[in-house]
Design a protein around this motif. Structure first.
Motif, short mmCIF file in Angstrom:
data_model
loop_
_atom_site.label_atom_id
_atom_site.label_comp_id
_atom_site.label_asym_id
_atom_site.label_seq_id
_atom_site.Cartn_x
_atom_site.Cartn_y
_atom_site.Cartn_z
N VAL A 117 0.85 -1.19 0.00
CA VAL A 117 0.00 0.00 0.00
C VAL A 117 0.89 1.24 0.00
CG1 VAL A 117 -1.80 1.28 1.25
CG2 VAL A 117 -1.81 -1.21 1.28
N ALA A 118 0.46 2.28 -0.70
CA ALA A 118 1.21 3.53 -0.75
C ALA A 118 0.28 4.70 -0.44
CB ALA A 118 1.85 3.71 -2.12
N PRO A 134 -4.49 19.47 -0.75
CA PRO A 134 -4.89 19.10 0.62
C PRO A 134 -5.38 17.66 0.75
CG PRO A 134 -6.65 20.32 -0.43
CD PRO A 134 -5.55 20.21 -1.45
N ILE A 135 -5.30 16.89 -0.33
CA ILE A 135 -5.91 15.55 -0.35
C ILE A 135 -4.84 14.47 -0.14
CG2 ILE A 135 -7.24 13.90 -1.74
CD1 ILE A 135 -8.43 16.32 -3.21
N LEU A 136 -5.15 13.56 0.78
CA LEU A 136 -4.31 12.39 1.04
C LEU A 136 -4.99 11.17 0.41
CD1 LEU A 136 -1.87 11.14 2.66
CD2 LEU A 136 -3.50 10.78 4.52
N ARG A 137 -4.25 10.46 -0.45
CA ARG A 137 -4.82 9.30 -1.13
C ARG A 137 -4.10 8.02 -0.73
NH1 ARG A 137 -5.56 13.34 -5.06
NH2 ARG A 137 -7.70 13.41 -5.88
N VAL A 138 -4.86 6.93 -0.72
CA VAL A 138 -4.33 5.61 -0.39
C VAL A 138 -4.41 4.75 -1.65
CG1 VAL A 138 -4.51 3.62 1.15
CG2 VAL A 138 -5.21 5.88 1.97
N TRP A 139 -3.29 4.14 -2.03
CA TRP A 139 -3.22 3.34 -3.26
C TRP A 139 -2.93 1.88 -2.91
CZ3 TRP A 139 -4.46 6.37 -7.36
CH2 TRP A 139 -4.22 7.73 -7.25
N ASP A 140 -3.72 0.98 -3.48
CA ASP A 140 -3.50 -0.46 -3.29
C ASP A 140 -2.62 -0.95 -4.44
OD1 ASP A 140 -3.58 -3.17 -2.97
OD2 ASP A 140 -5.72 -3.27 -2.52
N THR A 182 -7.99 3.46 -3.05
CA THR A 182 -9.00 2.91 -2.14
C THR A 182 -9.61 3.96 -1.23
OG1 THR A 182 -7.28 2.35 -0.54
CG2 THR A 182 -7.91 0.64 -2.13
N ARG A 183 -8.95 5.10 -1.10
CA ARG A 183 -9.47 6.12 -0.20
C ARG A 183 -8.85 7.47 -0.53
NH1 ARG A 183 -11.99 5.49 5.17
NH2 ARG A 183 -11.84 3.23 4.98
N ALA A 184 -9.64 8.53 -0.41
CA ALA A 184 -9.14 9.91 -0.58
C ALA A 184 -9.70 10.74 0.57
CB ALA A 184 -9.58 10.48 -1.92
N MET A 185 -8.79 11.40 1.30
CA MET A 185 -9.20 12.16 2.49
C MET A 185 -8.76 13.61 2.36
SD MET A 185 -7.85 9.16 4.93
CE MET A 185 -6.62 8.88 3.68
N SER A 186 -9.63 14.50 2.78
CA SER A 186 -9.33 15.93 2.70
C SER A 186 -9.60 16.58 4.05
CB SER A 186 -10.19 16.59 1.61
OG SER A 186 -9.88 17.96 1.51
N ASN A 187 -8.71 16.31 5.01
CA ASN A 187 -8.87 16.86 6.36
C ASN A 187 -8.07 18.14 6.58
OD1 ASN A 187 -8.97 13.57 6.84
ND2 ASN A 187 -10.52 14.69 7.95
N HIS A 188 -7.17 18.45 5.66
CA HIS A 188 -6.40 19.69 5.76
C HIS A 188 -7.04 20.78 4.90
CE1 HIS A 188 -2.91 18.40 8.13
NE2 HIS A 188 -2.97 17.24 7.50
N GLN A 189 -6.74 22.02 5.24
CA GLN A 189 -7.27 23.16 4.48
C GLN A 189 -6.32 23.60 3.37
OE1 GLN A 189 -10.39 24.20 5.20
NE2 GLN A 189 -10.34 22.53 6.70
N LYS A 190 -5.03 23.26 3.52
CA LYS A 190 -4.03 23.64 2.52
C LYS A 190 -3.18 22.43 2.16
CE LYS A 190 -3.77 28.52 3.88
NZ LYS A 190 -2.88 29.60 4.35
N THR A 191 -2.20 22.65 1.29
CA THR A 191 -1.38 21.56 0.74
C THR A 191 -0.68 20.76 1.84
OG1 THR A 191 -0.98 22.83 -1.26
CG2 THR A 191 0.56 21.05 -0.79
N VAL A 192 -0.77 19.43 1.73
CA VAL A 192 -0.06 18.52 2.64
C VAL A 192 1.36 18.37 2.10
CG1 VAL A 192 0.02 16.18 3.58
CG2 VAL A 192 -2.18 17.30 3.23
N THR A 193 2.33 18.77 2.93
CA THR A 193 3.72 18.81 2.47
C THR A 193 4.58 17.66 2.99
OG1 THR A 193 4.22 20.24 4.35
CG2 THR A 193 3.71 21.33 2.26
N SER A 194 4.10 16.94 4.01
CA SER A 194 4.95 15.89 4.59
C SER A 194 4.12 14.75 5.14
CB SER A 194 5.84 16.47 5.69
OG SER A 194 5.06 17.24 6.59
N LEU A 195 4.68 13.53 5.04
CA LEU A 195 4.05 12.31 5.55
C LEU A 195 5.09 11.54 6.35
CD1 LEU A 195 2.35 11.06 2.23
CD2 LEU A 195 1.27 12.39 4.03
N ALA A 196 4.66 10.93 7.45
CA ALA A 196 5.58 10.13 8.27
C ALA A 196 4.82 9.05 9.02
CB ALA A 196 6.32 11.03 9.26
#
Length: 527
Positions: free
Chosen positions: A230-231, A237-243, A251-265
């Protein structure tokens, strides 16, 4: 008969539903240390091996910080232009970083000497990372739209991928397969490359994808789960999940932020993913449900984010040049998050760090601590147990000597909880000594009593007792009203607060009546 100490009454408090167990855990990361750099902090990376030093990239230098002291231990500034993506190798011995001239340099973390120079990119290099499974390989992603996998000993590119058509600002080598490379580009696609074939094996988010899975904005960050199946990607502002197993299906797209998501950890076991955004927020997702379980607020837009593998530090770099480091003190009962011999560590490939000398010292004996031997008596021997007398508190000593006024004064101090104060007042009422304790007071001694009544008159735990005490105080001190401006002001404030509380209680009764009618009519309609 011995004196019986005052019994402190325990009042039932409403259950606090504001913070659940998850939120309480993340709130342990507190006391943030703010370190000011003179340029935006574009990259933070923790060393996977102890002591988990971290590399901070800002302007034309990469600084290595010690996690315990938050102090700079090494500064690498041998860059001709803005440095990018300082990354520490799994064994904690080497650092790789790119810059805006396209040059990639590999340094010894202790001597800061340049060990290798990789000069092939023609545009700024925003991603330089060591492969987790093959530590002699380095991944680089550049604004010249190319992605390269390098062999460090020979300083040669093993494979060059040319499929992207715009800046490539994010990438990662899979932690489960050293041949798979995940990248995200400003051409709005996420691609999976295989270094064995030199080809792009999968494209995600392109124009041929379904409407919800199609990226319309540049891909800022990508992250692959340790399993490699999974990636995650962020675009705007959208976070996507790829199978990946299902052919790159979103498989999923989430938009919980108001501006661009710049980092994932990820956290240490990849059960939580942290996202940092330009809206100054860090959100924590539970990967089993992809619900936000906690949110942290920062003072400026976030450009990079990292969490240490032992889950004791969270570092965030911001656009105004501020580096924020939050610390959590692990409990003694917690197991070591990065136990090198644990099954979880072996599955995720952490055993590779053994190559770098991270093995604990083996073959050395342990000396047991000396313990004093306890004398053992005869089995049939009778032991007389001596009981220690309980020490009485100050107010109990005063009550014992019938000094009611002094006992009341002793619980009117700032550091005494209200439960203790009102328990003693209850005891005075029981002894018929409250009037004695309140009598003969001047404005200095009467002030703390009025302030206590004023503070707790609206508290449902003590409201009834406050009213009883207030009635006695008013009855006793009405003849002297008008002699002290301070006392007069406190009485006026008490009256206003009681009036406001009565008004509020009337509104509550009205609301309760309206709700009762609605619920009754709803019950009738259902029946």
């Amino acid at each position: 008969m011995d004196y019986q100490p005052v019994v402190l009454r325990k009042h039932a408090r409403p259950t606090a539903t504001k913070h659940n167990a998850e939120s309480r855990y993340w709130r342990q990361y507190k006391h943030p240390v703010f370190i000011k750099e003179y340029a935006p902090v574009t990259s933070v990376h923790f060393s996977p091996s102890k002591p988990h030093r971290y590399a901070v990239t800002a302007a034309t230098r990469v600084q290595i910080y010690a996690p315990r002291t938050q102090k700079v231990t090494k500064t690498i500034s041998r860059f001709k232009d803005v440095a990018r993506s300082g990354c520490i190798r799994g064994d904690g011995k080497l650092v790789v970083a790119g810059d805006d001239t396209g040059l990639i340099q590999i340094f010894d973390i202790n001597s800061r000497a340049i060990l290798r120079t990789l000069d092939s990119h023609k545009q700024p290099v925003h991603v330089t990372k060591f492969s987790a499974l093959d530590q002699t390989q380095v991944l680089s992603c550049s604004d010249d739209t190319t992605v390269k996998l390098w062999d460090v000993p020979s300083q040669a590119a093993i494979t060059t991928f040319l499929d992207h058509t715009d800046y490539v600002r994010s990438g990662q080598v899979s932690t489960s397969n050293p041949h798979l490379i995940l990248t995200g580009s400003y051409d709005a696609t996420v691609r999976l490359f295989d270094s064995r074939t030199g080809e792009c094996e999968m494209v995600m988010g392109d124009s041929s994808s379904a409407a919800g899975a199609r990226n319309t904005t540049p891909v800022e960050q990508v992250l692959m789960f340790p399993s490699g199946t999974v990636a995650l990607s962020s675009a705007g502002p959208i976070l996507r999940v790829w199978d990946i197993v299902a052919g790159g299906r979103c498989t999923r797209a989430m938009s919980n932020h108001q501006k661009t998501v710049t980092s994932l950890a990820f956290n240490s076991d990849a059960s939580r993913v942290l996202t940092g955004s330009l809206d100054q927020m860090v959100k924590v997702y539970d990967v089993s449900t992809y619900r936000v379980v906690h949110t942290m607020r920062y003072p400026a837009p976030i450009l990079c984010l990292a969490i240490s593998s032992d889950e004791t530090h969270i570092a965030a770099g911001m656009s105004d040049g501020t580096l924020s480091v939050r610390r959590r003190q692990p409990k003694a009962s917690e197991p070591a998050a990065q136990d090198l011999f644990s099954v979880a560590s072996l599955r995720t490939g952490a055993f590779e760090s053994f190559l770098g000398g991270a093995l604990p010292i083996l073959g050395q004996g342990r000396v047991k601590e000396k313990k004093k031997s306890k004398p053992t008596g005869d089995v049939d021997e009778l032991k007389v147990e001596s009981k220690r007398k309980k020490r009485l508190r100050d107010y109990d000593k005063l009550l014992k000597n019938f000094k009611y006024s002094a006992a009341l004064d002793s619980v009117l101090r700032k550091n005494v909880p209200p439960t203790t104060t009102f328990s003693l007042i209850q005891e005075l009422i029981h002894r018929d000594g409250l009037r004695t304790a309140l009598a003969g007071r001047d404005d200095v001694l009467l002030e703390p009593i009025l302030r206590l009544l004023l503070k707790h008159v609206t508290d449902p735990r003590f409201g009834e007792m406050v009213c009883d005490v207030a009635n006695i105080v008013i009855e006793m001190y009405t003849p002297v009203l008008g002699q002290s401006p301070l006392i007069d002001t406190l009485f006026v404030r008490l009256r206003k607060k009681v009036t406001a509380e009565l008004r509020f209680q009337k509104e509550l009764v009205k609301a309760k009546g309206a709700l009762d009618m609605l619920l009754a009519s709803a019950a009738l309609s259902v029946a």
